[in-house]
Motif scaffolding. Structure first.
Motif, short mmCIF file in Angstrom:
data_model
loop_
_atom_site.label_atom_id
_atom_site.label_comp_id
_atom_site.label_asym_id
_atom_site.label_seq_id
_atom_site.Cartn_x
_atom_site.Cartn_y
_atom_site.Cartn_z
N ASP A 118 -1.89 3.11 -7.64
CA ASP A 118 -1.74 4.10 -6.31
C ASP A 118 0.02 4.64 -6.23
O ASP A 118 0.39 5.75 -5.96
CB ASP A 118 -2.14 3.59 -4.95
N ARG A 149 0.73 -1.22 -0.13
CA ARG A 149 -0.16 -0.10 -0.05
C ARG A 149 0.81 1.31 0.09
O ARG A 149 1.90 1.37 0.81
CB ARG A 149 -0.89 -0.22 1.15
N SER A 204 -0.12 8.39 -2.03
CA SER A 204 -0.39 9.24 -3.31
C SER A 204 0.83 10.36 -3.59
O SER A 204 0.97 10.74 -4.52
CB SER A 204 -1.67 9.73 -3.61
#
Lengths: 198, 198
Positions: free
Chosen positions: A103, A22, A25
């Motif tokens: 992402d 993860r 941004s």
């Protein structure tokens, strides 16, 4: 010894590195990406043939096309995965959805020229060097290997180059700590099973 | 950033690393070998399965047996090598004789468990991490891949483990500098052929 790092610095880097799935941004500097590529292209390769080619992707539409192509093969991969791997993936929440491909601010898509001596060992050495440089830059990456995905057309890569992995690179949101088997179970002296005393 | 190296330190290590084929007979500390193994076992691996097993060899009789087994397959390998590779080897004086297998104070013989996910990528990531740690220790190594050599019996290694490479490790007598193709020929932005501007 101009190449010598501070005592233990490389080992701290190696031990601290983790896979990241993860990403924030937040942007990443172009200079950091250049450093990572520099590390990759200085890896050893069979007969110094340097079979690697890297396509750096920051264009959102191209990232989206890559994600779509990868997710198309993921469902099939998950369905066919051996039981061990399937349960490992499930425990980590690894699904056929790959949002990190959009992402992460950068993807480094790693290809290798297939008909070179030791092409596979060479390309994975290059990837390993890049992963350490990612850590050195204070960033995170995943070594993502979308089995069977065909990205050559999307990235205009000639057919003699084969996809090895995609490295999404960015600032980590979190990472997953993985334990390692102790040295006593992995390293032996002179004969397998004979402990390598530290 | 506790893992952060000094600015550019890893890149200097990566750029300075070279393959070494001739070693001094001077001893190498056991601690350095431990550090190298530590780097290797912390590499990333498919599903964190850590398929690596390292047999460290410092026993002269075992080194001699390994050399004999390797030289037996080398003659055949040289005879069958593709023209490109054969001329590359000839230019570097690489012959079927492998004295470094006895001259280097240590050999790290690297095996991997074949039936693990991404076993080959994993083992070469581990080897790449070890090569950088060798450099960090001020030592030299070669990634020697004796195609077809069977060392399992000599080292009592179970049959499910496959030889990946032998890393002779010691103090370099000399090393061979290999140029690298420039970044502009290896890295592209968004599309193959579109230069990645640094």
């Amino acid at each position: 010894m101009p190449n010598r790092l501070n005592d233990g610095a490389l080992l701290r880097l190696v031990r601290g590195r983790r896979s990241v799935r993860r990403f924030k941004s937040d942007p990443v500097s172009r200079e950091a990406i250049t450093h990572i590529l520099e590390a990759g292209r200085h890896a050893p390769s069979g007969a110094n043939r340097q079979p690697w080619r890297y396509v750096v992707v920051d264009d959102p539409a191209t990232k989206k096309a890559i994600r779509t192509a990868c997710e198309r093969v993921e469902a099939r991969f998950h369905w066919r995965a051996p039981v061990d791997l399937a349960s490992w993936m499930k425990a980590r929440g690894i699904t056929p959805q790959k949002p990190f491909l959009e992402d992460a601010p950068y993807l480094i898509v790693v290809f290798y020229r297939m008909r070179e001596p030791y092409a596979v060992p060479s390309i994975w050495s290059s990837i390993a060097f890049m992963l350490l440089q990612v850590e050195e830059e204070g960033l995170g990456a995943l070594t993502y290997t979308p089995t069977g995905a065909r990205l050559n057309a999307i990235l205009s890569v000639p057919a003699q180059f084969q996809l090895a992995a995609i490295l999404p690179i960015g600032i980590p949101v979190d990472h997953q700590r993985q334990d390692r088997r102790p040295l006593s179970e992995t390293a032996f002296l002179n004969q397998f099973g004979n402990p390598f005393a530290e």
